[in-house]
Write a protein that holds these residues in place. Structure first.
Motif, short mmCIF file in Angstrom:
data_model
loop_
_atom_site.label_atom_id
_atom_site.label_comp_id
_atom_site.label_asym_id
_atom_site.label_seq_id
_atom_site.Cartn_x
_atom_site.Cartn_y
_atom_site.Cartn_z
N LEU A 203 0.82 -1.21 0.00
CA LEU A 203 0.00 0.00 0.00
C LEU A 203 0.85 1.26 0.00
N VAL A 204 0.48 2.19 -0.86
CA VAL A 204 1.14 3.50 -0.91
C VAL A 204 0.35 4.51 -0.08
N SER A 205 -0.98 4.50 -0.25
CA SER A 205 -1.82 5.42 0.51
C SER A 205 -3.24 4.91 0.56
N ALA A 206 -3.99 5.42 1.53
CA ALA A 206 -5.41 5.13 1.65
C ALA A 206 -6.14 6.44 1.87
N HIS A 207 -7.26 6.61 1.18
CA HIS A 207 -8.04 7.84 1.28
C HIS A 207 -9.52 7.53 1.48
N ARG A 208 -10.20 8.46 2.09
CA ARG A 208 -11.66 8.44 2.14
C ARG A 208 -12.16 9.48 1.14
N PHE A 209 -13.06 9.06 0.28
CA PHE A 209 -13.63 9.98 -0.70
C PHE A 209 -15.07 10.24 -0.33
N ALA A 210 -15.39 11.50 -0.05
CA ALA A 210 -16.75 11.86 0.34
C ALA A 210 -17.00 13.32 -0.04
N ASN A 211 -18.19 13.57 -0.54
CA ASN A 211 -18.59 14.94 -0.92
C ASN A 211 -17.59 15.57 -1.89
N GLY A 212 -17.06 14.75 -2.77
CA GLY A 212 -16.14 15.25 -3.78
C GLY A 212 -14.74 15.53 -3.29
N GLN A 213 -14.43 15.16 -2.04
CA GLN A 213 -13.13 15.46 -1.46
C GLN A 213 -12.41 14.19 -1.05
N LEU A 214 -11.08 14.18 -1.23
CA LEU A 214 -10.23 13.08 -0.77
C LEU A 214 -9.63 13.45 0.58
N ILE A 215 -9.81 12.57 1.55
CA ILE A 215 -9.25 12.76 2.89
C ILE A 215 -8.26 11.63 3.15
N GLU A 216 -7.03 11.98 3.43
CA GLU A 216 -6.00 10.95 3.62
C GLU A 216 -6.21 10.21 4.93
N LEU A 217 -6.20 8.88 4.86
CA LEU A 217 -6.30 8.03 6.04
C LEU A 217 -4.95 7.47 6.46
N TRP A 218 -4.10 7.21 5.48
CA TRP A 218 -2.80 6.57 5.75
C TRP A 218 -1.90 6.82 4.57
N ARG A 219 -0.60 6.92 4.85
CA ARG A 219 0.37 7.08 3.77
C ARG A 219 1.65 6.35 4.17
N ARG A 220 2.23 5.64 3.22
CA ARG A 220 3.48 4.95 3.47
C ARG A 220 4.58 5.96 3.78
N PRO A 221 5.35 5.74 4.81
CA PRO A 221 6.44 6.68 5.13
C PRO A 221 7.34 6.91 3.92
N GLY A 222 7.57 8.19 3.61
CA GLY A 222 8.43 8.56 2.51
C GLY A 222 7.72 8.72 1.18
#
Length: 231
Positions: A203-222
């Motif tokens: 996994l590189v990143s995880a996002h929540r998509f709601a109301n047209g917006q991406l909200i970051e949940l997690w990101r791989r260090p670096g």
């Protein structure tokens, strides 16, 4: 198709999961519908209804000691349309079972965003996973098959599908298809059989998509801040 070409052309994979699913994915991996039914020990008539039939709506399953989990709908398919486009004597039940035994990834952002903006999903929050293709292929190459179509949709003009739809990387006719198709349509789906239990390794990143917006949940260090599903 050569693996190096796959990695160069599609360096990232994308998966759309149920809103709120990320904690479970972190703990147990990304599981196919069949793997979830096994884990939650769903059998008999209920399993048949979930695994071998059309699901017009998502289904919640439960088991003592595990959090409730959602198996997503497969409403973009219908039995009547499948009966027209299935080849090799396959039945709709067999196709549902085939798809439910796989985990699916889009190879291009355009495909992901088509789904996010589709009428059936655009008003509901989603979890978006971005994966490193090279890492996933290195770990799961023997369980990977590629598809030239959206195998879970029969909307509009259903494309033929059958036993030859999913092919190993080495057998995929990329060069031939690329002559007449955009890059997002040359290769549409990458699938891994049963599940990706080590999803966090890729996994590189995880996002929540709601109301047209991406909200970051997690990101791989670096990882770069723009390395994800952004349009």
């Amino acid at each position: 198709m050569e693996i190096d070409l796959l990695l160069q052309t599609y360096p990232r994979l994308f998966h759309m999961a149920e809103d709120g699913a990320f904690p479970s994915i972190q703990e147990r991996g990304l599981l196919s519908a069949t793997a979830l039914l096994d884990l939650y020990e769903i059998n008999g008539a209920r399993r048949l209804e979930i695994e071998a039939r059309r699901r017009p709506e998502s289904v919640t399953i439960s088991k003592d000691g595990l959090p409730n989990t959602v198996i997503r709908d497969n409403k973009p398919m219908t039995d009547s349309a499948l009966e027209k486009c299935l080849q090799d004597g396959l039945s709709p039940e067999q196709w549902y079972r085939t798809l439910n035994g796989k985990t699916f990834f889009w190879l291009h952002k355009k495909r992901l965003w088509r789904l996010l903006k589709a009428k059936a999903y655009r008003d509901y929050p989603q979890t978006i996973l971005t994966l490193d293709t090279a890492s996933l292929v290195a770990s799961h190459q023997n369980n990977i098959l590629l598809s030239p179509i959206n195998s879970g949709s029969t909307i509009m003009k259903p494309q033929p599908r059958g036993q030859g739809t999913f092919r190993p990387i080495a057998d995929y006719p990329f060069a031939e298809r690329r002559k007449t198709r955009a890059i997002e349509d040359t290769l549409v789906e990458l699938t891994v059989a049963y599940g990706v239990h080590d999803i966090m390794d890729h996994l590189v990143s995880a996002h929540r998509f709601a109301n047209g917006q991406l909200i970051e949940l997690w990101r791989r260090p670096g990882a770069d801040l723009d390395d994800g599903p952004h349009e």
